[in-house]
Design a protein around this motif. Structure first.
Motif, mmCIF file in Angstrom:
data_model
loop_
_atom_site.group_PDB
_atom_site.id
_atom_site.type_symbol
_atom_site.label_atom_id
_atom_site.label_comp_id
_atom_site.label_asym_id
_atom_site.label_seq_id
_atom_site.Cartn_x
_atom_site.Cartn_y
_atom_site.Cartn_z
ATOM 1 N N CYS A 26 0.707 -1.401 -0.091
ATOM 2 C CA CYS A 26 -0.218 0.045 -0.386
ATOM 3 C C CYS A 26 1.211 1.438 -0.092
ATOM 4 O O CYS A 26 0.189 2.427 -0.267
ATOM 5 N N ALA A 54 -3.144 -6.079 -4.685
ATOM 6 C CA ALA A 54 -3.471 -7.115 -3.320
ATOM 7 C C ALA A 54 -4.338 -6.314 -3.973
ATOM 8 O O ALA A 54 -4.608 -5.397 -4.682
ATOM 9 N N ALA A 55 -5.749 -6.762 -4.003
ATOM 10 C CA ALA A 55 -6.618 -6.844 -3.681
ATOM 11 C C ALA A 55 -7.072 -4.696 -2.668
ATOM 12 O O ALA A 55 -7.625 -3.891 -3.352
ATOM 13 N N ALA A 56 -6.648 -5.049 -0.941
ATOM 14 C CA ALA A 56 -6.298 -4.027 -0.818
ATOM 15 C C ALA A 56 -5.442 -2.722 -1.033
ATOM 16 O O ALA A 56 -5.661 -1.577 -1.254
ATOM 17 N N THR A 79 -18.368 -9.690 -6.336
ATOM 18 C CA THR A 79 -17.584 -8.957 -5.259
ATOM 19 C C THR A 79 -15.788 -9.557 -4.198
ATOM 20 O O THR A 79 -16.395 -10.942 -4.021
ATOM 21 N N HIS A 80 -14.810 -9.362 -4.475
ATOM 22 C CA HIS A 80 -14.128 -9.750 -3.851
ATOM 23 C C HIS A 80 -13.816 -10.093 -2.226
ATOM 24 O O HIS A 80 -14.329 -9.014 -2.135
ATOM 25 N N PRO A 81 -13.418 -11.100 -2.663
ATOM 26 C CA PRO A 81 -13.815 -11.376 -0.351
ATOM 27 C C PRO A 81 -13.372 -10.543 0.340
ATOM 28 O O PRO A 81 -13.470 -10.654 1.563
ATOM 29 N N ASP A 82 -12.088 -9.756 -0.008
ATOM 30 C CA ASP A 82 -10.817 -8.900 0.500
ATOM 31 C C ASP A 82 -11.765 -7.782 0.562
ATOM 32 O O ASP A 82 -11.021 -7.115 1.459
ATOM 33 N N SER A 83 -12.859 -7.109 -0.397
ATOM 34 C CA SER A 83 -13.310 -6.210 -0.412
ATOM 35 C C SER A 83 -14.171 -5.959 -0.510
ATOM 36 O O SER A 83 -14.579 -6.103 -2.045
ATOM 37 N N HIS A 252 -10.038 -7.748 -11.652
ATOM 38 C CA HIS A 252 -10.658 -6.639 -10.723
ATOM 39 C C HIS A 252 -10.384 -5.371 -11.258
ATOM 40 O O HIS A 252 -10.181 -4.716 -11.390
#
Length: 267
Positions: A26, A54-56, A79-83, A252
């Motif tokens: 990030c 990554a998704a985050a 929807t992505h499981p992490d966000s 994504h």
């Protein structure tokens, strides 16, 4: 972290390459965001490479451009499981086609508050097919036929969701950074073009979309693994191309609201 910005097509497409940093970090996304914002002020589409997220991390990059938002039709894409902000777009030639993705469009233009930016990341790519095409609506606006320029200067586009719902009204000619102008249109959702008073404007929607998407204004992006594409929905239209039989494509995506809101050219 080292970044390099290269012009692919002047005023339209640029490539931002990140040459150092921890993949998926990030913090790296934050450092790259300042360069990305500057590049987006001059180009409608930026290809970001060397920044596998990554998704985050994708959401973090989006937050530096504005406010990530959910898709208006949750359930059309997973929807992505992490966000909750990251949509998973799967193109499977053996499954049902995703409505509208292969039609020239501007993301969610049927909303009264459409997103300004879209971020799309390649996760799994087919060996053949699955390119994305982009049309330079700013260049098309700068080269409008004179007979249309006067008619569209203050015109309003009436956008509707292809599957029903209320209409949203947006200026056809919108302002961009640096005093540039662009055409805010969509082959999927633009229903009609009217004057500020509501009378019909004699510019056929189909002909206008066909003009903006002429080959001279179009860029084809051939994806490589990890690519992140960021574009300004005020400045470009886009569409997917078919995936070859037996292949799959997984992407994504997030969309981002940002100031200033969509508006006409300042006078």
């Amino acid at each position: 972290m080292d970044t390099v910005v290269e012009t692919v097509r002047e005023g339209f497409v640029a490539q931002l390459t990140v040459r150092a940093g921890e993949p998926g970090s990030c913090k790296v996304a934050e450092a790259a965001a300042a360069v990305l914002r500057e590049t987006l002020a001059r180009h409608g589409l930026v290809i970001v490479r060397g920044l596998p997220l990554a998704a985050a991390g994708l959401v973090a990059l989006g937050r530096h451009l504005g406010r990530p938002r959910p898709h208006p039709r949750e359930g059309l894409f997973a929807t992505h499981p992490d966000s909750p902000f990251v949509q998973v777009l799967r193109s499977m030639p053996t499954g049902p086609a995703r409505p509208g993705t292969q039609v020239w469009h501007t993301d969610s233009s049927f909303r009264p508050d459409p997103p300004r930016y879209t971020l799309l990341q390649a996760v799994a790519l087919p060996e053949k097919g699955g390119d994305t095409l982009f049309a330079d609506a700013a260049a098309a606006c700068a080269r409008l036929p004179r007979r249309w320029e006067r008619l569209l200067d203050t015109a309003v586009g009436v956008h509707r969701h292809p599957w029903g719902g209320s209409a949203a009204r947006h200026p056809v000619v919108v302002g961009l950074p640096g005093g540039r102008r662009s055409l805010y249109v969509s082959g999927l959702a633009l229903d009609s073009i009217v004057s500020p008073s509501g009378s019909a404007v004699p510019v056929p929607v189909g002909k206008l979309v066909a003009y903006v998407t002429r080959p001279r204004f179009v860029h084809r992006h051939r994806w490589t693994a990890g690519d992140v594409l960021v574009w300004d929905n005020r400045a470009v239209m886009h569409r997917a191309t078919p995936v070859a039989a037996g292949q799959r494509r997984v992407m994504h995506r997030i969309t981002v609201a940002a100031e200033p809101p969509l508006g006409p050219v300042s006078r």
